[in-house]
Design an enzyme around this catalytic site. Structure first.
Site, PDB file in Angstrom:
ATOM      1  N   SER A   1     -72.488  26.762 -30.826  1.00  0.00           N
ATOM      2  CA  SER A   1     -72.761  27.704 -31.906  1.00  0.00           C
ATOM      3  C   SER A   1     -72.466  27.039 -33.235  1.00  0.00           C
ATOM      4  O   SER A   1     -71.576  26.179 -33.330  1.00  0.00           O
ATOM      5  CB  SER A   1     -71.897  28.965 -31.762  1.00  0.00           C
ATOM      6  OG  SER A   1     -72.008  29.795 -32.904  1.00  0.00           O
TER       7      SER A   1
ATOM      8  N   TYR B   1     -63.377  32.834 -31.943  1.00  0.00           N
ATOM      9  CA  TYR B   1     -64.623  32.420 -31.289  1.00  0.00           C
ATOM     10  C   TYR B   1     -65.062  31.051 -31.805  1.00  0.00           C
ATOM     11  O   TYR B   1     -65.406  30.158 -31.025  1.00  0.00           O
ATOM     12  CB  TYR B   1     -65.699  33.470 -31.569  1.00  0.00           C
ATOM     13  CG  TYR B   1     -67.077  33.115 -31.070  1.00  0.00           C
ATOM     14  CD1 TYR B   1     -67.417  33.269 -29.733  1.00  0.00           C
ATOM     15  CD2 TYR B   1     -68.056  32.646 -31.953  1.00  0.00           C
ATOM     16  CE1 TYR B   1     -68.690  32.955 -29.281  1.00  0.00           C
ATOM     17  CE2 TYR B   1     -69.326  32.334 -31.505  1.00  0.00           C
ATOM     18  CZ  TYR B   1     -69.641  32.491 -30.169  1.00  0.00           C
ATOM     19  OH  TYR B   1     -70.906  32.178 -29.719  1.00  0.00           O
TER      20      TYR B   1
END
Length: 256
Positions: A145, A158
């Protein structure tokens, strides 16, 4: 094995309920995919979600897999390769976004999210890498990501896990160099999926189908890193250059 044109015939997905993973398999089905083995916590749900693949004459196998149960990963992956291999593609789509506010009030929840997003991916990625090395071909695609490239206040738990995963995947790719197997890291930006439902879309927001298109293009080109969408690469490069200039400005007085 891939066919004479190098197209994927057999795929293994870790996190088989992922919308990005299923969209990728759907594109590969139009190009000759014949078997998809889906690993995840809810096999019956994964199989239902893969009905579109079944209608395209793709054999779908759904098996239990828990990203948090790291002690089980070597056995689960080994069994999948022994029973259904060899695989041209292993797609790692495990993990959870979670909620930063929840993590800040519940450190245990933050720790479990880190296990799912990083530790579980490392143990299963090592097992997959070993199996691909042994069979002598195949690509491990790791969904990272852009959150791992720049920490943000609203998702740093995250993002930190994805930063670790990204580094791990690139290192594993170096370890597999020359074996016939390889790793491709995919760095999507904001993706409109069930996981991000209700969140405000960010710049360059895209769909799972658009990310799947980028993944297939990366497989075709032999890329080691794929940004989805591609302009994110240049945006983060520009940010990196700006940081270097800022550091240079701060250090310049000390050199005088």
């Amino acid at each position: 094995m891939t066919d004479a044109l190098g197209r994927v015939r057999s795929a293994l997905v870790l996190g088989g309920g992922s919308e990005i993973a299923l969209a990728t398999l759907d594109r590969l089905a139009a190009r000759g995919l014949r078997r998809a083995v889906l690993l995840g916590r809810r096999p019956e749900v994964m199989r239902e979600a893969a009905r579109g693949l079944i209608s395209k004459d793709v054999e779908v196998v759904a098996l239990p897999f828990d990203a948090d149960a790291i002690d089980s990963h070597a056995g689960v992956l080994g069994s999948a390769f022994a029973t259904y291999g060899d695989f041209d593609l292993v797609l790692m789509a495990v993990g959870t976004l979670g909620d930063q506010a929840t993590f800040e009030s519940d450190p245990t929840a933050a720790g479990h999210a880190a296990i799912s997003n990083y530790a579980g991916a490392v143990s299963s990625g090592m097992a997959a890498g070993s199996a691909l090395r042994e069979q002598g071909h195949g690509t491990l695609v790791v969904l990272s990501s852009v959150a791992g490239q720049r920490p943000r206040r609203d998702n740093y738990v995250y993002g930190s896990a994805k930063a670790g995963l990204d580094a791990f995947a690139r290192g594993l790719g170096e370890a597999l160099r020359g074996t016939g197997a390889r790793v491709m890291v995919v760095r999507p930006g904001f993706v409109r999926t069930r996981m991000t439902a209700g969140m405000k879309p960010r710049v360059f927001a895209q769909t799972a189908d658009q990310v799947a298109t980028a993944i297939v293009a990366g497989l075709d080109s032999g890329a080691s890193v794929v940004w989805a969408p591609p302009p994110l690469r240049w945006m983060f490069l520009a940010l990196f250059v700006m940081v270097l200039f800022a550091l240079g400005a701060l250090l310049a007085p000390q050199r005088r």
